[in-house]
Design a protein around this motif. Structure first.
Motif, PDB file in Angstrom:
ATOM      1  N   LYS A 163      -1.793  17.863   2.485  1.00  0.00           N
ATOM      2  CA  LYS A 163      -0.575  18.182   1.929  1.00  0.00           C
ATOM      3  C   LYS A 163      -0.152  17.037   1.157  1.00  0.00           C
ATOM      4  O   LYS A 163       0.365  17.294  -0.145  1.00  0.00           O
ATOM      5  N   LEU A 164      -0.120  15.833   1.614  1.00  0.00           N
ATOM      6  CA  LEU A 164       0.269  14.504   0.654  1.00  0.00           C
ATOM      7  C   LEU A 164      -0.547  14.440  -0.536  1.00  0.00           C
ATOM      8  O   LEU A 164      -0.227  14.160  -1.646  1.00  0.00           O
ATOM      9  N   GLU A 165      -1.858  14.400  -0.210  1.00  0.00           N
ATOM     10  CA  GLU A 165      -2.827  14.211  -1.473  1.00  0.00           C
ATOM     11  C   GLU A 165      -2.748  15.378  -2.407  1.00  0.00           C
ATOM     12  O   GLU A 165      -2.847  14.922  -3.592  1.00  0.00           O
ATOM     13  N   GLU A 166      -2.317  16.760  -2.139  1.00  0.00           N
ATOM     14  CA  GLU A 166      -2.250  17.485  -2.953  1.00  0.00           C
ATOM     15  C   GLU A 166      -1.352  17.665  -3.960  1.00  0.00           C
ATOM     16  O   GLU A 166      -1.309  17.801  -5.062  1.00  0.00           O
ATOM     17  N   GLN A 167      -0.074  17.172  -3.164  1.00  0.00           N
ATOM     18  CA  GLN A 167       1.219  17.209  -4.056  1.00  0.00           C
ATOM     19  C   GLN A 167       1.638  15.982  -4.591  1.00  0.00           C
ATOM     20  O   GLN A 167       2.113  16.078  -5.557  1.00  0.00           O
ATOM     21  N   LEU A 172      -2.617   9.039   3.371  1.00  0.00           N
ATOM     22  CA  LEU A 172      -1.672   8.035   4.357  1.00  0.00           C
ATOM     23  C   LEU A 172      -2.193   8.219   5.915  1.00  0.00           C
ATOM     24  O   LEU A 172      -2.482   9.542   6.218  1.00  0.00           O
ATOM     25  N   LYS A 173      -2.496   7.426   6.407  1.00  0.00           N
ATOM     26  CA  LYS A 173      -3.068   7.457   7.821  1.00  0.00           C
ATOM     27  C   LYS A 173      -1.870   7.209   8.687  1.00  0.00           C
ATOM     28  O   LYS A 173      -1.204   6.201   9.012  1.00  0.00           O
ATOM     29  N   PHE A 174      -1.655   8.466   9.439  1.00  0.00           N
ATOM     30  CA  PHE A 174      -0.437   8.427  10.504  1.00  0.00           C
ATOM     31  C   PHE A 174      -0.936   9.361  11.777  1.00  0.00           C
ATOM     32  O   PHE A 174      -1.616  10.036  11.525  1.00  0.00           O
ATOM     33  N   PRO A 175      -0.470   9.003  12.910  1.00  0.00           N
ATOM     34  CA  PRO A 175      -0.876   9.434  14.259  1.00  0.00           C
ATOM     35  C   PRO A 175      -0.451  11.085  14.191  1.00  0.00           C
ATOM     36  O   PRO A 175       0.424  11.533  13.593  1.00  0.00           O
ATOM     37  N   TYR A 251      16.558  -7.404   2.023  1.00  0.00           N
ATOM     38  CA  TYR A 251      15.800  -8.335   1.541  1.00  0.00           C
ATOM     39  C   TYR A 251      14.774  -7.644   0.443  1.00  0.00           C
ATOM     40  O   TYR A 251      14.326  -6.507   0.630  1.00  0.00           O
ATOM     41  N   LEU A 252      14.396  -8.595  -0.337  1.00  0.00           N
ATOM     42  CA  LEU A 252      13.329  -8.023  -1.535  1.00  0.00           C
ATOM     43  C   LEU A 252      12.126  -8.990  -1.576  1.00  0.00           C
ATOM     44  O   LEU A 252      12.526 -10.217  -1.662  1.00  0.00           O
ATOM     45  N   PHE A 253      11.226  -8.431  -1.709  1.00  0.00           N
ATOM     46  CA  PHE A 253       9.646  -9.436  -1.519  1.00  0.00           C
ATOM     47  C   PHE A 253       8.919  -8.597  -2.651  1.00  0.00           C
ATOM     48  O   PHE A 253       8.823  -7.405  -3.072  1.00  0.00           O
ATOM     49  N   GLU A 254       7.975  -9.293  -3.399  1.00  0.00           N
ATOM     50  CA  GLU A 254       6.762  -8.743  -4.104  1.00  0.00           C
ATOM     51  C   GLU A 254       5.548  -8.419  -2.894  1.00  0.00           C
ATOM     52  O   GLU A 254       5.179  -9.378  -2.091  1.00  0.00           O
ATOM     53  N   SER A 255       5.077  -7.321  -3.183  1.00  0.00           N
ATOM     54  CA  SER A 255       3.994  -7.216  -2.385  1.00  0.00           C
ATOM     55  C   SER A 255       2.892  -6.346  -3.052  1.00  0.00           C
ATOM     56  O   SER A 255       2.655  -6.151  -4.234  1.00  0.00           O
ATOM     57  N   GLN A 256       1.880  -5.925  -2.153  1.00  0.00           N
ATOM     58  CA  GLN A 256       0.624  -4.659  -2.922  1.00  0.00           C
ATOM     59  C   GLN A 256       0.547  -3.710  -1.750  1.00  0.00           C
ATOM     60  O   GLN A 256       0.442  -4.228  -0.447  1.00  0.00           O
ATOM     61  N   ILE A 257       0.319  -2.736  -2.246  1.00  0.00           N
ATOM     62  CA  ILE A 257      -0.405  -1.413  -1.562  1.00  0.00           C
ATOM     63  C   ILE A 257      -1.270  -0.907  -2.221  1.00  0.00           C
ATOM     64  O   ILE A 257      -1.155  -0.605  -3.467  1.00  0.00           O
ATOM     65  N   ASP A 258      -2.811  -0.885  -1.596  1.00  0.00           N
ATOM     66  CA  ASP A 258      -3.664  -0.228  -2.122  1.00  0.00           C
ATOM     67  C   ASP A 258      -4.140  -1.002  -3.466  1.00  0.00           C
ATOM     68  O   ASP A 258      -4.388  -0.377  -4.563  1.00  0.00           O
ATOM     69  N   GLY A 259      -3.968  -2.241  -3.408  1.00  0.00           N
ATOM     70  CA  GLY A 259      -4.358  -3.034  -4.580  1.00  0.00           C
ATOM     71  C   GLY A 259      -3.434  -3.113  -5.719  1.00  0.00           C
ATOM     72  O   GLY A 259      -3.501  -3.578  -6.864  1.00  0.00           O
ATOM     73  N   SER A 320      -1.284   1.582   4.882  1.00  0.00           N
ATOM     74  CA  SER A 320      -2.699   2.273   4.953  1.00  0.00           C
ATOM     75  C   SER A 320      -2.630   3.284   3.732  1.00  0.00           C
ATOM     76  O   SER A 320      -3.790   3.737   3.385  1.00  0.00           O
ATOM     77  N   ALA A 321      -1.827   3.233   2.837  1.00  0.00           N
ATOM     78  CA  ALA A 321      -1.519   4.200   1.858  1.00  0.00           C
ATOM     79  C   ALA A 321      -2.554   4.019   0.779  1.00  0.00           C
ATOM     80  O   ALA A 321      -2.852   2.746   0.397  1.00  0.00           O
TER      81      ALA A 321
END
Length: 324
Positions: A163-167, A172-175, A251-259, A320-321
């Motif tokens: 559903k997440l992928e379609e919309q 996302l990998k969740f249990p 708190y605010l940081f710079e990060s990366q998700i999926d590159g 994991s997104a």
């Protein structure tokens, strides 16, 4: 000391079956609770200034939690006790006095997966200096190991994210313990009930200008969170809804998700008009191709209980997104 250094290089042994081939050493599976760190050092070092330096950095409070909880739960033992089952813990820090100053890392020394860090110095001052200079790297190394382990455990039983992928174009990998609590064309609320409360995940998108409308990024994120909370996250009583705790700036940081570049914020949420609250972690992931930010947020409600492991699980899920 020579015996300890040996594990950094000895990974294979010859078998005696006469076939002339080399087989890998059979290494046991690692064990231990998430964020439990074994500290191997002499007792007098642990009770003195070296131990204080270790605790100051590795048992420092986790950012963004309402109560103080340490980054890692430390379990110290002297070198002579570090044998057998004790060596299977997934992460360990070994400190030894009387050698040239150095810091070394080892993968899968006694178990798999496992990350070990060895710090040596001729005196206390050298050891403490190495801890201080490398604290950020040490913490990051151990945290990456624990996040990877958390994600490995999560993958054993995954809920469908179709559903997440379609919309939203988000994987996302969740249990399977989580369920979809609310779904619209551009907003998903996913939750898991726990004995002391609940763990929640939000996935939605906003136009790029919502985050970048001025230089006050953290203020823009707060405004965005509060507007979403008012529309989508009601409290237990009428006209109540989730907002960002106003007394403490996130708190605010710079990060990366999926590159992709992401703003990472950690703070406290509360319910306007009700007595509820807890920690949150939010990633605003820049999707330049679609001129948007994908928002990934995890928050926990678990009054009077520790929340470090709850937030670790949520962080592992969010990281994991994949943005399609």
């Amino acid at each position: 000391m020579k015996n300890f250094f040996a594990f950094f290089s000895v990974l294979f042994v010859l078998t005696g079956c006469g076939n002339g081939k080399e087989d890998p050493v059979v290494i046991a599976s690692s064990s231990g609770k998430i964020n439990n760190l074994t500290v191997v050092m002499e007792n007098d070092l642990w009770t003195g200034e070296v131990g204080e330096a270790v605790r100051r950095y590795l048992a420092a409070p986790v950012d963004g939690l309402p109560q103080e909880e340490p980054l890692f739960s430390l379990s110290q033992m002297p070198p002579e006790a570090y044998q057998g089952f004790a060596r299977k813990n997934r992460i360990f820090l070994h400190i030894q006095k009387g050698q040239e100053p150095a810091i070394k890392m080892a993968d899968d020394a006694y178990a798999r997966p496992q990350k070990g860090i060895l710090i040596t110095g001729e005196n206390n001052e050298q050891i403490i200096s190495l801890i201080e200079e490398n604290a950020e790297k040490i913490i990051s190394t151990f945290k990456k190991t624990e996040l990877a382990e958390q994600q490995r455990r999560i993958k054993k039983s995954l809920k469908s994210d179709e559903k997440l992928e379609e919309q939203l174009g988000v994987s996302l990998k969740f249990p399977t313990a989580y369920r979809y609590a609310k779904e619209t064309d551009d907003f998903f609320w996913i939750r898991k009930d726990i004995p002391t409360g609940s763990m929640e995940i939000l996935v939605y998108e906003v136009p790029r200008h919502v985050i970048e409308k001025d230089t006050n990024i953290v203020g823009n994120i707060i405004e965005m969170r509060d507007s979403i909370g008012k529309v989508h996250i009601p409290g237990r009583v009428d006209n109540s809804y989730m907002v960002t705790e106003s007394a403490y700036a996130p708190y605010l940081f710079e990060s990366q998700i999926d590159g992709k570049f992401a703003w990472e914020s950690k703070g406290i949420w509360e319910v306007k008009g009700d007595f509820m609250g807890g920690p949150f972690i939010n990633y605003a992931v820049l999707d330049e191709e679609n001129d948007r930010y994908v928002i990934l947020e995890g928050f926990a409600f678990s009054p009077s209980a520790q929340k470090r492991e709850n937030m670790m699980e949520l962080e592992a899920i969010l990281k994991s997104a994949e943005i399609k």
